[in-house]
Scaffold this motif. Structure first.
Motif, PDB file in Angstrom:
ATOM      1  N   TRP A 198      51.786  45.539  36.064  1.00  0.00           N
ATOM      2  CA  TRP A 198      50.879  45.733  34.930  1.00  0.00           C
ATOM      3  C   TRP A 198      50.064  44.480  34.612  1.00  0.00           C
ATOM      4  O   TRP A 198      48.855  44.547  34.402  1.00  0.00           O
ATOM      5  CB  TRP A 198      51.698  46.165  33.722  1.00  0.00           C
ATOM      6  CG  TRP A 198      50.903  46.504  32.495  1.00  0.00           C
ATOM      7  CD1 TRP A 198      51.004  45.931  31.266  1.00  0.00           C
ATOM      8  CD2 TRP A 198      49.903  47.524  32.368  1.00  0.00           C
ATOM      9  NE1 TRP A 198      50.138  46.514  30.383  1.00  0.00           N
ATOM     10  CE2 TRP A 198      49.448  47.504  31.041  1.00  0.00           C
ATOM     11  CE3 TRP A 198      49.348  48.450  33.249  1.00  0.00           C
ATOM     12  CZ2 TRP A 198      48.464  48.372  30.569  1.00  0.00           C
ATOM     13  CZ3 TRP A 198      48.360  49.318  32.777  1.00  0.00           C
ATOM     14  CH2 TRP A 198      47.932  49.268  31.470  1.00  0.00           C
ATOM     15  N   GLN A 202      45.481  44.390  34.673  1.00  0.00           N
ATOM     16  CA  GLN A 202      44.712  44.519  33.434  1.00  0.00           C
ATOM     17  C   GLN A 202      44.730  43.179  32.712  1.00  0.00           C
ATOM     18  O   GLN A 202      45.570  42.325  32.988  1.00  0.00           O
ATOM     19  CB  GLN A 202      45.246  45.657  32.560  1.00  0.00           C
ATOM     20  CG  GLN A 202      46.735  45.627  32.270  1.00  0.00           C
ATOM     21  CD  GLN A 202      47.125  44.603  31.218  1.00  0.00           C
ATOM     22  OE1 GLN A 202      46.479  44.481  30.183  1.00  0.00           O
ATOM     23  NE2 GLN A 202      48.187  43.847  31.499  1.00  0.00           N
ATOM     24  N   ARG A 204      44.451  42.652  29.169  1.00  0.00           N
ATOM     25  CA  ARG A 204      44.667  42.708  27.716  1.00  0.00           C
ATOM     26  C   ARG A 204      46.069  42.278  27.311  1.00  0.00           C
ATOM     27  O   ARG A 204      46.268  41.755  26.221  1.00  0.00           O
ATOM     28  CB  ARG A 204      44.404  44.131  27.192  1.00  0.00           C
ATOM     29  CG  ARG A 204      43.015  44.650  27.462  1.00  0.00           C
ATOM     30  CD  ARG A 204      42.838  46.062  26.915  1.00  0.00           C
ATOM     31  NE  ARG A 204      43.884  46.973  27.371  1.00  0.00           N
ATOM     32  CZ  ARG A 204      43.864  47.594  28.543  1.00  0.00           C
ATOM     33  NH1 ARG A 204      42.870  47.379  29.392  1.00  0.00           N
ATOM     34  NH2 ARG A 204      44.826  48.429  28.875  1.00  0.00           N
ATOM     35  N   LYS A 231      45.147  44.799  43.073  1.00  0.00           N
ATOM     36  CA  LYS A 231      44.203  45.553  42.255  1.00  0.00           C
ATOM     37  C   LYS A 231      43.157  46.237  43.123  1.00  0.00           C
ATOM     38  O   LYS A 231      42.544  45.611  43.995  1.00  0.00           O
ATOM     39  CB  LYS A 231      43.537  44.623  41.240  1.00  0.00           C
ATOM     40  CG  LYS A 231      42.670  45.332  40.194  1.00  0.00           C
ATOM     41  CD  LYS A 231      42.251  44.342  39.115  1.00  0.00           C
ATOM     42  CE  LYS A 231      41.216  44.933  38.163  1.00  0.00           C
ATOM     43  NZ  LYS A 231      41.711  46.092  37.421  1.00  0.00           N
ATOM     44  N   GLU A 237      37.635  45.064  34.724  1.00  0.00           N
ATOM     45  CA  GLU A 237      38.548  45.187  33.600  1.00  0.00           C
ATOM     46  C   GLU A 237      38.750  46.624  33.124  1.00  0.00           C
ATOM     47  O   GLU A 237      39.698  46.907  32.377  1.00  0.00           O
ATOM     48  CB  GLU A 237      38.054  44.350  32.415  1.00  0.00           C
ATOM     49  CG  GLU A 237      36.725  44.807  31.837  1.00  0.00           C
ATOM     50  CD  GLU A 237      36.322  44.005  30.606  1.00  0.00           C
ATOM     51  OE1 GLU A 237      37.239  43.629  29.843  1.00  0.00           O
ATOM     52  OE2 GLU A 237      35.128  43.746  30.419  1.00  0.00           O
ATOM     53  N   HIS A 238      37.887  47.544  33.532  1.00  0.00           N
ATOM     54  CA  HIS A 238      37.958  48.914  33.009  1.00  0.00           C
ATOM     55  C   HIS A 238      38.806  49.847  33.868  1.00  0.00           C
ATOM     56  O   HIS A 238      38.829  51.056  33.617  1.00  0.00           O
ATOM     57  CB  HIS A 238      36.540  49.480  32.852  1.00  0.00           C
ATOM     58  CG  HIS A 238      35.663  48.659  31.961  1.00  0.00           C
ATOM     59  ND1 HIS A 238      35.927  48.496  30.614  1.00  0.00           N
ATOM     60  CD2 HIS A 238      34.550  47.928  32.228  1.00  0.00           C
ATOM     61  CE1 HIS A 238      35.006  47.721  30.075  1.00  0.00           C
ATOM     62  NE2 HIS A 238      34.164  47.352  31.033  1.00  0.00           N
ATOM     63  N   GLN A 240      42.725  50.045  36.096  1.00  0.00           N
ATOM     64  CA  GLN A 240      43.992  49.365  36.361  1.00  0.00           C
ATOM     65  C   GLN A 240      44.659  49.824  37.656  1.00  0.00           C
ATOM     66  O   GLN A 240      45.848  49.575  37.863  1.00  0.00           O
ATOM     67  CB  GLN A 240      44.965  49.599  35.199  1.00  0.00           C
ATOM     68  CG  GLN A 240      44.516  49.042  33.869  1.00  0.00           C
ATOM     69  CD  GLN A 240      43.607  49.977  33.113  1.00  0.00           C
ATOM     70  OE1 GLN A 240      43.806  51.185  33.101  1.00  0.00           O
ATOM     71  NE2 GLN A 240      42.585  49.427  32.471  1.00  0.00           N
TER      72      GLN A 240
END
Length: 479
Positions: A198, A202, A204, A231, A237-238, A240
């Motif tokens: 995770w 991403q 965030r 990735k 960034e939009h 995952q």
């Protein structure tokens, strides 16, 4: 008639001699006695394997002590069944207090956790099993957690939803549930090193994907951040997503060794452990595809073609759903269910996606859904010569006026008035999912993963065409 058939037929037509007749009787008697002896032996083995010991497990174990104590077998619904690809083929025996005591030294395993709503969690487990196939490992599947219905609801085992013995047979490979490996009531805390996917995909959250499952399984996990090259779309960034084979590379010694970085401290025992080599684990496998993001929407999806379509319903759950369909349509319990079109309309939790668009304009009208139903009915008739007049709709819509309009269309719906009281909080959504998969054709809601996977099921299991109704703006599904 082929020559072999003729040869055997000619021999069978010859009358047997008295000596041959007596010899045959003696042979049958001896064979019958031998069969009885073998059968009793097999029954004894089966009973000894599945019987429930009376020894009680301790409530907790001090760290460092032996944890190979005998424990009771799981409840009747989780009883180990002797089968070709069952637990007995890849485990030492009945569930143990520590999962490590039950793993065979020459077998490699793989697992992961879920935390995204039930349908998304089903997709996650499909991805887990597919990753197990391409890494030649045995998947260990956790329970389903109630992230979509409230934390007060107990989890439900994977095998109470899906037919695990049938899945093993169709895959031709072992598939395990965690309750078959580690005793569900064990409080022994196992240390485990896992990959942190995770945080690598991403930007965030600077921590692994959170899930209650490691706590439920009494696991203390030390995570190692996976390399950024997993990735699918670098520096985007939009999205995952990662690819199956980028994760699979981490399952093999060369890439694993080259990808190790200092692990995070485990929360309970404060260990720093690299990813385990025998029990490979990842924090989260929902965003995994072979070629493009969200590819379970497409018929080429390898995860669906090689795993998902073999995940049939638990027979008892399917039988329960059948009874709901019969009552809805109005046929006797012992009568066959007529073919029907199944519909899934998702509204309630999609309201936030409407933004400033009024709900009445945002969601597709029943007229648009009805038009899609007509298209599916026509396609079934053209391809199979079958007229499907019954329509069964499932939805989370709560507006009584809307449901009255559904009834005016002559469509049927399962009555869930007493479902939770009779069977529990899980069952309204489970029964609806089974019904959706049973349609001779299917009409779903665009962007709903529940509709997407229902379409795959109807397509694979019923050879049923499907349509997705678009929504979000007035006339979104006009075509």
């Amino acid at each position: 008639m082929d020559p072999d058939s003729a040869r055997y037929k000619d021999k069978d037509e010859l009358p047997p001699s008295p000596q041959a007749f007596l010899s045959r009787k003696r042979f049958i008697l001896v064979a019958w006695v031998a069969l009885v002896i073998v059968s009793l032996g097999c029954l004894s083995t089966f009973v000894s394997y599945t019987s429930i010991p009376t020894t009680q497990i301790p409530t907790e174990l001090p760290n460092g002590t032996s944890h190979s104590t005998a424990v009771p077998s799981p409840p009747p619904q989780a009883q180990v069944v002797l089968e070709t690809f069952g637990p007995q083929s890849v485990l030492k025996g009945a569930p143990t207090l520590s999962f490590r005591d039950n793993l065979l030294p020459d077998v490699q395993y793989i697992t992961s956790w879920v935390s995204a709503g039930w349908t998304n969690d089903v997709m996650t487990y499909i991805n887990l099993i597919y990753l197990a196939l391409i890494t030649d490992r045995v998947p260990i599947i956790p329970e389903f957690i109630p992230s979509h219905i409230g934390g007060h609801v107990p989890p439900i085992p994977f095998g109470e939803v899906f037919d695990v013995p049938r899945l093993r047979k169709l895959l031709g490979r072992p598939v395990l549930e965690w309750r078959e490996v580690k005793h569900p009531n064990s409080t022994f805390i196992d240390d485990l090193g896992c990959w942190n996917v995770w945080e690598a995909v991403q930007y965030r959250e600077a921590f692994p994907r959170r899930s209650r499952i490691p706590n439920d399984l009494s696991l203390d996990i030390s995570y190692t951040k996976a390399p950024e090259w997993i990735k699918m779309i670098p520096n985007y960034e939009h999205d995952q997503h990662v690819t199956f084979w980028s994760l699979a590379r981490l399952a093999f010694p060369t890439t694993r060794k080259a990808s190790l970085v200092p692990p995070l401290e485990s929360p309970k025992h404060k260990h720093f452990l690299p990813p385990d080599e025998q029990l490979l684990c990842y924090d989260y496998l929902y965003y995994v595809s072979a070629h493009q993001p969200f590819e379970l929407e497409y018929d080429y999806s390898p995860a669906w073609r090689y795993v998902g379509k073999y995940m049939h319903w638990n027979p008892q759950l399917e039988k329960l759903a059948d009874s709901y369909v019969r009552r809805a349509i109005g046929v006797p319990e012992d009568a066959p269910i007529p073919p029907f079109i199944s519909i899934h309309v998702r509204h309630h939790d999609f309201e936030t996606w409407c933004g400033d668009v009024p709900i009445i304009d945002c969601f597709a009208p029943l007229s648009a859904i009805s038009r899609r139903v007509g298209e599916v009915q026509q396609e079934i008739h053209e391809k199979r010569g079958l007229r499907v007049n019954h329509v069964v709709i499932t939805s989370d819509e709560r507006n009584a006026t809307w449901w009255r309009q559904v009834s005016e269309l002559g469509w049927f719906a399962p009555d869930h008035t007493d479902t939770k009281a009779l069977y529990g909080d899980w069952y309204p959504v489970l029964i609806d999912a089974v019904i959706q998969s049973q349609g001779a054709g299917f009409v779903g809601t665009d962007r709903s993963t529940m509709s997407i996977i229902a379409a795959r099921r109807a397509e694979s299991w019923q050879n049923g065409p499907n349509r997705m109704v678009k929504w979000g703006t007035p006339g979104a599904d006009d075509h």
